[in-house]
Design a protein around this motif. Structure first.
Motif, short mmCIF file in Angstrom:
data_model
loop_
_atom_site.label_atom_id
_atom_site.label_comp_id
_atom_site.label_asym_id
_atom_site.label_seq_id
_atom_site.Cartn_x
_atom_site.Cartn_y
_atom_site.Cartn_z
N ARG A 1 37.88 52.90 51.03
CA ARG A 1 37.38 52.63 49.67
C ARG A 1 38.32 51.66 48.96
O ARG A 1 39.53 51.87 48.94
CB ARG A 1 37.33 53.97 48.92
N GLU B 1 31.78 47.13 46.67
CA GLU B 1 31.93 48.39 45.93
C GLU B 1 33.41 48.71 45.76
O GLU B 1 34.17 48.68 46.73
CB GLU B 1 31.28 49.53 46.72
N GLN B 2 33.80 49.01 44.50
CA GLN B 2 35.20 49.31 44.24
C GLN B 2 35.28 50.46 43.25
O GLN B 2 34.44 50.58 42.37
CB GLN B 2 35.89 48.07 43.62
N ASP B 3 36.34 51.28 43.38
CA ASP B 3 36.62 52.29 42.35
C ASP B 3 37.55 51.63 41.33
O ASP B 3 38.63 51.15 41.70
CB ASP B 3 37.34 53.51 42.95
N HIS C 1 33.02 54.58 39.36
CA HIS C 1 33.07 55.02 40.75
C HIS C 1 32.21 54.10 41.61
O HIS C 1 31.05 53.87 41.31
CB HIS C 1 32.54 56.45 40.88
N GLN C 2 32.77 53.60 42.70
CA GLN C 2 32.04 52.77 43.68
C GLN C 2 31.15 51.74 43.00
O GLN C 2 29.96 51.63 43.29
CB GLN C 2 31.21 53.67 44.60
N THR D 1 29.78 48.07 42.13
CA THR D 1 29.64 46.77 42.78
C THR D 1 30.04 45.67 41.81
O THR D 1 29.39 45.46 40.78
CB THR D 1 28.18 46.57 43.23
#
Ligand SMILES: *Cc1c(COP(=O)(O)O)cnc(C)c1O
Length: 431
Positions: free
Chosen positions: A307, A349-351, A365-366, A368
């Motif tokens: 992640r 996708e990034q936190d 959360h996640q 884009t």
């Protein structure tokens, strides 16, 4: 993610703001994030509010949404009044220049001394319960001028966000209208007490449908009409219909608008529009949310268990609701590079996480977004109400700086509204 485009898209004015704020180093190593208030945006919003409702509507800003005295003073110059719900909010309103007749006071836990203060100021007092009514009776000065009335909970049910709903069966606010005996007792109190002359109601915030709000307000209008009819005179002269117009956090569109809300109310509760009562509103979020953003520097990026993690300075200290209730309060983000240009690296996708020391300190959360790296920046949209203005002291993180800005031509100009709290101020506050 179904709406990649709107995730990354940002308006020209937001791009200009980010570019200038970053180039002018308003966000830097010692001040890694800051809030920004769009002054012309606030003016426009207030104009649309006033245009949507007829002249006999008076608009009070719910001070809890943004209690900064600069914001309150700006709203005051635009003809907006102040809805306050604590001694601190009252003080902020007085500091901003509001006087008694421009203020309503709604705290549920009023002490005798704050009741006296409100009565002496001639501000409008909304009584939360029958115990408080007895206190007010005793404390009322002779020849008192100023409006007083019950806050009523019409018990019509809750909206999508339970914590934001104030008209459920067991809500902690106001006198529960449908509980056995209460309606009769309320009517008797109004008939026996000539200084009771208004009724207050706030159905809830964000997540309450127009239909739910209108159902609740209808109960209040009917109650007021019944009291006036039984009194044989216009005992109740004003109604406060609260705030609660929802904000669209998904994109830049302003929907629903004040006009949509006014049209709906006019269709379903025409009595509010005849002038039979003066009508007060108490909008908070709908006035300020879309007129504020936060920009944070990205300190580091890394990958954990596959992640992508983006470490920013924006966490629970400025976005408590989003961090603790991420599904109810998701915020739009946009990404900029170290020069303030819109980032156009591939979408991944990034936190997006904050600086606080607990695992849940994640503002998205996640999400884009264009692939971010350190020294990039992230803008957190629609945060002009209930975010940087309502700080949380977790990890002794300082209250952040806030700037008012205006864009003339292509040139944003900035006014410092609030300095970032120093470590000494923080220490003094924590004690
Ligand atoms: C919070 C609150 C408001 C404002 O709600 P918004 O959703 O921000 O419009 C108005 N009136 C009362 C009594 C409130 O508690």
């Amino acid at each position: 993610m179904d709406n990649k485009r709107s995730e990354t898209a940002t308006t020209n004015s937001h791009s200009l703001l980010a570019q200038k704020a970053i180039q002018n180093q308003l966000i830097n190593e010692s001040q890694p994030l800051a809030g920004f208030i769009n002054i012309d945006g606030v003016k426009q919003t207030v104009q649309t509010l006033k245009q949507a409702f007829p002249e006999h509507f008076e608009h009070y800003f719910a001070v809890k949404a943004n209690s900064m005295s600069t914001v309150l003073a700006l709203l005051k110059t635009l003809g907006i009044r102040a809805e306050t719900a604590s001694p601190g909010e009252l003080q902020q309103a007085l500091n901003a220049g509001f006087t008694g007749k421009d203020i309503v006071f709604d705290e549920p836990a009023k002490t005798p001394s704050i009741i006296k203060k409100i009565l002496n100021l001639g501000a409008c007092l909304h009584i939360d319960n029958f115990d408080e009514m007895e206190r007010v009776r005793v404390l009322l000065p002779p020849n008192h001028q100023g409006e007083i009335g019950y806050r009523i909970n019409p018990q019509v049910g809750s909206g999508d966000i339970k914590a934001m709903s104030t008209a459920g069966q067991h809500s902690k606010f106001g006198v529960a209208l449908k509980d056995s005996g209460n309606r009769t007792r309320i009517i008797q109190d109004y008939l026996a007490t000539p200084w009771l002359n208004t009724i207050h109601c706030h159905i809830g915030s964000q997540g309450c449908s127009f239909a739910l709000i209108a159902e609740g307000l209808k109960c209040i209008v009917e109650l007021a009409q019944e009291i006036n009819q039984k009194a044989g005179e216009q005992r109740i002269t004003s109604l406060d219909i609260g705030g609660g117009l929802a904000v669209n956090f998904k994109n830049d569109e302003i929907t629903p608008s004040f006009q949509d809300y006014a049209d709906f109310l006019q269709e379903h509760i025409p009595a509010l529009f005849t002038g039979e009562f003066r009508v007060k509103t108490e909008f908070g979020r709908a006035i300020m949310a879309k007129n504020g953003v936060i920009i944070s520097r990205i300190e580091y990026t890394k990958n954990s268990g596959g992640r992508d993690i983006v470490i920013t300075h924006a966490g629970a200290q400025i976005a408590a609701r989003t961090v603790f209730m991420p599904d109810a309060w998701s915020l739009r983000l946009s990404a900029f590079d170290h020069q303030g240009q819109v980032k156009n690296t591939p979408l991944v996708e990034q936190d997006i996480v904050g600086p606080c020391c607990f695992a849940g300190d994640v503002i998205a959360h996640q999400r884009t977004l264009p692939k971010l790296t350190n020294n990039d920046y992230v803008m957190i949209h629609d945060t002009g109400a209930y975010y940087f203005a309502n700080p949380f002291f977790y990890n002794s993180l300082p209250v952040i700086a806030v700037y008012g800005y205006q864009i003339n031509g292509q040139q944003p100009t900035f006014n410092l509204y609030r300095q970032q709290q120093t470590l000494e101020q923080m220490a003094a506050l924590i004690g």
